[in-house]
Structure formats: structure tokens, C-alpha cells
Write an enzyme that holds these catalytic residues in place. Structure first.
Site, PDB file in Angstrom:
ATOM      1  N   GLU A  80       0.929 -14.343  29.520  1.00 40.19           N
ATOM      2  CA  GLU A  80       0.952 -13.302  28.472  1.00 40.19           C
ATOM      3  C   GLU A  80      -0.385 -12.585  28.406  1.00 40.19           C
ATOM      4  O   GLU A  80      -1.450 -13.223  28.446  1.00 40.19           O
ATOM      5  CB  GLU A  80       1.268 -13.977  27.128  1.00 40.19           C
ATOM      6  CG  GLU A  80       2.213 -13.199  26.262  1.00 40.19           C
ATOM      7  CD  GLU A  80       3.597 -13.031  26.861  1.00 40.19           C
ATOM      8  OE1 GLU A  80       3.842 -11.977  27.494  1.00 40.19           O
ATOM      9  OE2 GLU A  80       4.437 -13.932  26.688  1.00 40.19           O
ATOM     10  N   HIS A  81      -0.307 -11.264  28.301  1.00 48.29           N
ATOM     11  CA  HIS A  81      -1.496 -10.396  28.268  1.00 48.29           C
ATOM     12  C   HIS A  81      -2.326 -10.553  29.545  1.00 48.29           C
ATOM     13  O   HIS A  81      -3.536 -10.428  29.536  1.00 48.29           O
ATOM     14  CB  HIS A  81      -2.338 -10.654  27.012  1.00 48.29           C
ATOM     15  CG  HIS A  81      -1.656 -10.151  25.763  1.00 48.29           C
ATOM     16  ND1 HIS A  81      -1.679  -8.834  25.389  1.00 48.29           N
ATOM     17  CD2 HIS A  81      -0.885 -10.788  24.843  1.00 48.29           C
ATOM     18  CE1 HIS A  81      -0.968  -8.684  24.267  1.00 48.29           C
ATOM     19  NE2 HIS A  81      -0.468  -9.852  23.922  1.00 48.29           N
ATOM     20  N   GLY A 139      12.018  -4.327  18.103  1.00 53.79           N
ATOM     21  CA  GLY A 139      10.830  -4.939  17.507  1.00 53.79           C
ATOM     22  C   GLY A 139      10.825  -6.457  17.625  1.00 53.79           C
ATOM     23  O   GLY A 139      10.076  -7.124  16.942  1.00 53.79           O
ATOM     24  N   GLY A 175      10.100  -8.123  20.403  1.00 54.90           N
ATOM     25  CA  GLY A 175       9.238  -8.583  21.496  1.00 54.90           C
ATOM     26  C   GLY A 175      10.006  -8.909  22.769  1.00 54.90           C
ATOM     27  O   GLY A 175       9.509  -9.593  23.652  1.00 54.90           O
ATOM     28  N   SER A 198      11.350  -6.458  24.673  1.00 53.83           N
ATOM     29  CA  SER A 198      11.306  -5.245  25.499  1.00 53.83           C
ATOM     30  C   SER A 198      12.531  -4.370  25.390  1.00 53.83           C
ATOM     31  O   SER A 198      13.080  -3.917  26.401  1.00 53.83           O
ATOM     32  CB  SER A 198      11.077  -5.597  26.972  1.00 53.83           C
ATOM     33  OG  SER A 198       9.805  -6.066  27.114  1.00 53.83           O
ATOM     34  N   SER A 200      12.228  -1.520  24.477  1.00 54.31           N
ATOM     35  CA  SER A 200      11.732  -0.226  24.970  1.00 54.31           C
ATOM     36  C   SER A 200      11.838  -0.134  26.494  1.00 54.31           C
ATOM     37  O   SER A 200      12.263   0.895  27.020  1.00 54.31           O
ATOM     38  CB  SER A 200      10.307   0.033  24.498  1.00 54.31           C
ATOM     39  OG  SER A 200       9.510  -1.096  24.705  1.00 54.31           O
ATOM     40  N   GLU A 236       5.388   5.364  28.853  1.00 54.76           N
ATOM     41  CA  GLU A 236       4.874   4.692  27.665  1.00 54.76           C
ATOM     42  C   GLU A 236       3.383   4.993  27.476  1.00 54.76           C
ATOM     43  O   GLU A 236       2.923   5.212  26.363  1.00 54.76           O
ATOM     44  CB  GLU A 236       5.142   3.178  27.777  1.00 54.76           C
ATOM     45  CG  GLU A 236       5.171   2.534  26.423  1.00 54.76           C
ATOM     46  CD  GLU A 236       6.010   1.261  26.364  1.00 54.76           C
ATOM     47  OE1 GLU A 236       7.048   1.163  27.046  1.00 54.76           O
ATOM     48  OE2 GLU A 236       5.606   0.378  25.601  1.00 54.76           O
ATOM     49  N   ASP A 294       7.133  -5.625  31.649  1.00 52.26           N
ATOM     50  CA  ASP A 294       8.429  -5.440  30.991  1.00 52.26           C
ATOM     51  C   ASP A 294       9.349  -4.554  31.822  1.00 52.26           C
ATOM     52  O   ASP A 294      10.533  -4.868  32.021  1.00 52.26           O
ATOM     53  CB  ASP A 294       8.236  -4.804  29.612  1.00 52.26           C
ATOM     54  CG  ASP A 294       7.338  -5.633  28.717  1.00 52.26           C
ATOM     55  OD1 ASP A 294       7.029  -6.780  29.094  1.00 52.26           O
ATOM     56  OD2 ASP A 294       6.946  -5.130  27.650  1.00 52.26           O
ATOM     57  N   TYR A 344      -2.676  -3.927  20.269  1.00 54.88           N
ATOM     58  CA  TYR A 344      -2.469  -4.067  21.710  1.00 54.88           C
ATOM     59  C   TYR A 344      -3.540  -3.341  22.531  1.00 54.88           C
ATOM     60  O   TYR A 344      -4.187  -3.931  23.401  1.00 54.88           O
ATOM     61  CB  TYR A 344      -1.070  -3.551  22.082  1.00 54.88           C
ATOM     62  CG  TYR A 344      -0.698  -3.813  23.516  1.00 54.88           C
ATOM     63  CD1 TYR A 344      -0.085  -4.995  23.899  1.00 54.88           C
ATOM     64  CD2 TYR A 344      -0.974  -2.881  24.500  1.00 54.88           C
ATOM     65  CE1 TYR A 344       0.253  -5.230  25.218  1.00 54.88           C
ATOM     66  CE2 TYR A 344      -0.650  -3.111  25.823  1.00 54.88           C
ATOM     67  CZ  TYR A 344      -0.025  -4.288  26.175  1.00 54.88           C
ATOM     68  OH  TYR A 344       0.296  -4.520  27.485  1.00 54.88           O
TER      69      TYR A 344
HETATM   70  C1  GLA Z   1       3.971  -6.161  25.985  1.00 51.42           C
HETATM   71  C2  GLA Z   1       3.590  -5.203  27.108  1.00 51.42           C
HETATM   72  C3  GLA Z   1       3.480  -5.939  28.453  1.00 51.42           C
HETATM   73  C4  GLA Z   1       2.596  -7.169  28.342  1.00 51.42           C
HETATM   74  C5  GLA Z   1       2.975  -8.013  27.120  1.00 51.42           C
HETATM   75  C6  GLA Z   1       2.017  -9.149  26.879  1.00 51.42           C
HETATM   76  O1  GLA Z   1       5.258  -6.656  26.177  1.00 51.42           O
HETATM   77  O2  GLA Z   1       4.529  -4.159  27.227  1.00 51.42           O
HETATM   78  O3  GLA Z   1       3.012  -5.064  29.448  1.00 51.42           O
HETATM   79  O4  GLA Z   1       1.249  -6.802  28.304  1.00 51.42           O
HETATM   80  O5  GLA Z   1       3.051  -7.237  25.935  1.00 51.42           O
HETATM   81  O6  GLA Z   1       2.041 -10.064  27.924  1.00 51.42           O
END
Ligand code: GLA
Length: 394
Positions: free
Chosen positions: A35-36, A123, A125, A127, A129, A167, A179, A229
């Protein structure tokens, strides 16, 4: 909504008959670990869900894109010659952002009537979007090719990149590629081990013998754009700049090994930046270890790395919050839970847990009860199925 119902609704709204309708779909994703790390050129391990965006579409003869959704009253009418003008839409900016991004890349955007149906919770988490972006990109690409007599297979990695750039450039979130890549390239019953620096990837079968992947939604809305973010991303960039004094050849945090980091971390003079970078370096290593554990059938270690990932996102990256922490820690109290962590950007959204098949009912009852007692919110549970990536549905 079932596809037949979406089609009926399309006819009800736009008229005509079914003969010239087209259907496109792309899924949301769960990230198992990593993650991240994506915008740091690191490793991620996501999988596509069966929850998805479905678009029923019909080409128009003029220059209008008309957008509607099955669950919203909004109607958006966009002029193909002025696509830059719709950035402030409450709903529809992701779709028009894709058309805008593709037009700038030389695609021929065709006017169309569209009806969107989303089963990925907004919303959450997961994805929603990326599901909208990739399905929309596949549709506009298909129509552009047809108008220009181009017959080629759609390059799904390109569709993912278009989604990410829409995005960045239209919505204003500097997201990584994970994502959109998972939504575009997903494969039923497989996770994707992706190196975000090179976009080299490998499918890993998710054969969790006797285990279920459970998603639990905090039902606390997160807003990526307005959230922290982009700030996290900047902190990582600062960290890389400082580390470069000792590691001049590195262009991404994701290229730096634990040993190189430990030998150079004194160069990071900002305490917050040091925490962020420490998370990224060790999280990338956890992805490698997790993928190996999965290959070895060692689900106990896999679960342990998931827990470590959550704890690092809580203490070092500081993107969890009370709701996600409560879900993760309540989950870990249940016998038969191998691991539990937040998935996605954080600040709300979902956790993902690996749970023994025969502990699923207890998990849902106990975690649900304790979470509501502590937060006052009723969570939602989804037993996850891993599905295929974006495509036209024939
Ligand atoms: C969101 C972003 C991704 C990624 C995650 C965290 O989903 O769209 O690109 O950075 O957060 O891992």
C-alpha cells in the site's frame, strides 16, 4: 443491477431498441498487500473484484456525450468539442476526464448515449473510480477504432495508463497505477504481482484452500481528492531527494533495498518524512515475502505480513484512522483469522481479512457487533470473489 435490467432501463430512458446497444464493463479491486508503494515505483499485489462498473452504450450521430447512472438523478450532456469544461461536475467528471485525456492523445471521441451501473461501493476504497475510468476508456477506444476502420486488440495497459492520467490531469488526484492496472488486467481467481516501476507483472493463483477473503466496509466515506493523498506523495518525494545524497542512482523509493535504506536513513532530517519512507521501504519487502509465502502455500506467514502492513500504515504512514483500526483489531481477535489490514488509500474504506471458511459467520457477527459498539456505525461485509479485467461484453 442485472444486465437485462440495465438494458431495459436504457431503453426506457433513451428509447429505440436493443439492436444497436453495446455493453462494456470493468471491475474494482482489492489490494492484498503493498500500500502506497505504487507511486514510489514499488511492488503491489492487487486482484480484480467481481464488483464492477457496467456501461450500456449507443453511438449518436452528433457531438454529444450523454451520461446517466442507474442510481443517480444526474444527467450530464457534454460537447465533444469542449471537453475541458466539465471538471467541476459532481458526477461525470471521471468519464469526461477519460474522453478529454483520450482526445488529447489523438483518439477520435464519438458521441454516445450512456447508462452507468456501479456495483463497487463508492468511497469504499475498492476503486470504483478505476472501474469507471477503465470501462469508459475501453468503450471510447472501441468506438474510435470502429470509426477509423482500425482492427486491433485493445492494449489494456494503455487503457490503465489513460485512466491514471485522466485522474491526474482532470480530477487532480496524483494516484499511482495500481487501481487502473488491476481493473484493466485482472484475471479470475488470480492476484497480480506488479512492479510499478517497470510494469512487469505476474499472475499468482489465489488458491486459498478452506479460506475466504472478506472485505469489511467501515462505511466511513473517504474523499481521496480532498484528503492527504497528494501530501503523502510529496513527503515521499522529499524523502527520495534526501536519500539521493547517498544513493545518487536511485530514482524511486521502490528501488532502494532495506540495507541501502538503513545505511542512508540518517540523510532524512525530517521525522515525518522518515516515517513515511520507512513504511514504503519495508512494505515493498513485505510484498516480495508475501508473494513467496503464497507460492509456498504458507498462509500463516501471508496473514502475518498483512497485519504488519496495517500496523505500518497506522503508525508510520498514518492513513488508517479509528474505524479501520477497530475493524482490523476486532478481526484479529477472532479464531480462524489469519490476517487483516486496510486496503486502498486509507482514511476510511475497507479492510481485507483472510478468514477460515468455518469462522466466517462468527467473524461477521462478532466484528459487526463490536465495531458498531465502538464507532456507532454499521459496517458492510462482502465475501470476495476475484474476477476478470475490463472488456466489452458480447
Ligand atoms: C489509491 C490510489 C492507488 C494507490 C493506493 C494506495 O487507491 O489510487 O494508486 O496509491 O491508493 O496503495
Amino acid at each position: 443491477m442485472e444486465l437485462n435490467k440495465i438494458i431495459d432501463k436504457f431503453i426506457e430512458i433513451y428509447g429505440g431498441d436493443k439492436s444497436d446497444l453495446r455493453v462494456f464493463a470493468s471491475p474494482g479491486r482489492v489490494n492484498l498487500i503493498g500500500e502506497h508503494t505504487d507511486y514510489n515505483g514499488g511492488f503491489v499485489f492487487p486482484a480484480a473484484l467481481t464488483m464492477k462498473t457496467t456501461i450500456v452504450a449507443r453511438k449518436r450521430k452528433d457531438n454529444k456525450i450523454v451520461l446517466r447512472a442507474t442510481d443517480l438523478p444526474d444527467v450530464v450532456e457534454a460537447d465533444i468539442n469542449n471537453l475541458d469544461n466539465y471538471r467541476d461536475l459532481k458526477w461525470g467528471n471521471y468519464q469526461i476526464g477519460i474522453a478529454y485525456e483520450m482526445q488529447n492523445r489523438g483518439f477520435d471521441i464519438v458521441g454516445c448515449d450512456l447508462l452507468y451501473d456501479d456495483t463497487v461501493p463508492h468511497g469504499g476504497g475498492l476503486s470504483s473510480s478505476a472501474a469507471i475510468e477503465v470501462s469508459t476508456a475501453v468503450m471510447f477506444k472501441t468506438f474510435s477504432d470502429e470509426k477509423n476502420g482500425i482492427k486491433e486488440e485493445i492494449d489494456m495497459v494503455e487503457m490503465a495508463k489513460i485512466g491514471q492520467m485522466a485522474e491526474h490531469n482532470y480530477v487532480g488526484v496524483k494516484c499511482g497505477i495500481m487501481d487502473q492496472f488491476a481493473s484493466a488486467m485482472g484475471k479470475k481467481d488470480h492476484a497480480i504481482f506488479l512492479d510499478c516501476k517497470t510494469l512487469n507483472y505476474e499472475y499468482a493463483p489465489l488458491a486459498f484452500e478452506g479460506k475466504k477473503l472478506i472485505l469489511t466496509n467501515t462505511n466511513k466515506k473517504h474523499s481521496l481528492g480532498a484528503s492527504k493523498y497528494n501530501e503523502r506523495r510529496q513527503e515521499c518525494e522529499k524523502g527520495l531527494e534526501m536519500l539521493k545524497k547517498g544513493l545518487p542512482d536511485k530514482n524511486f523509493l521502490g528501488e532502494i533495498s532495506i540495507e541501502e535504506f538503513e545505511a542512508n536513513k540518517h540523510l532524512i532530517t525530517d521525522e515525518i518524512v522518515l516515517k513515511r519512507v520507512t513504511h514504503v521501504i519495508y512494505e515493498c519487502d513485505r510484498v516480495l515475502k508475501s508473494v513467496k509465502a503464497l507460492k509456498d502455500g504458507d498462509m500463516v506467514s501471508f496473514g502475518k505480513y498483512m497485519n504488519q502492513s496495517h500496523d505500518s500504515l497506522k503508525d508510520l504512514y498514518e492513513v488508517t484512522g479509528d474505524e479501520l483500526d477497530t475493524l482490523a483489531y476486532e478481526a484479529r481477535k477472532i479464531d480462524g483469522v489469519l490476517g487483516s489490514r486496510m486496503t486502498g488509500a486509507g482514511f476510511g474504506g475497507c479492510t481485507v481479512s483472510i478468514v477460515d471458511e468455518n469462522a466466517v459467520d462468527t467473524f461477521i457477527a462478532e466484528v459487526g457487533k463490536n465495531y458498531t459498539e465502538k464507532t456507532g456505525i454499521v459496517p458492510s461485509f462482502y465475501v470476495t470473489e476475484i474476477g476478470d479485467g475490463g472488456r466489452e461484453i458480447k
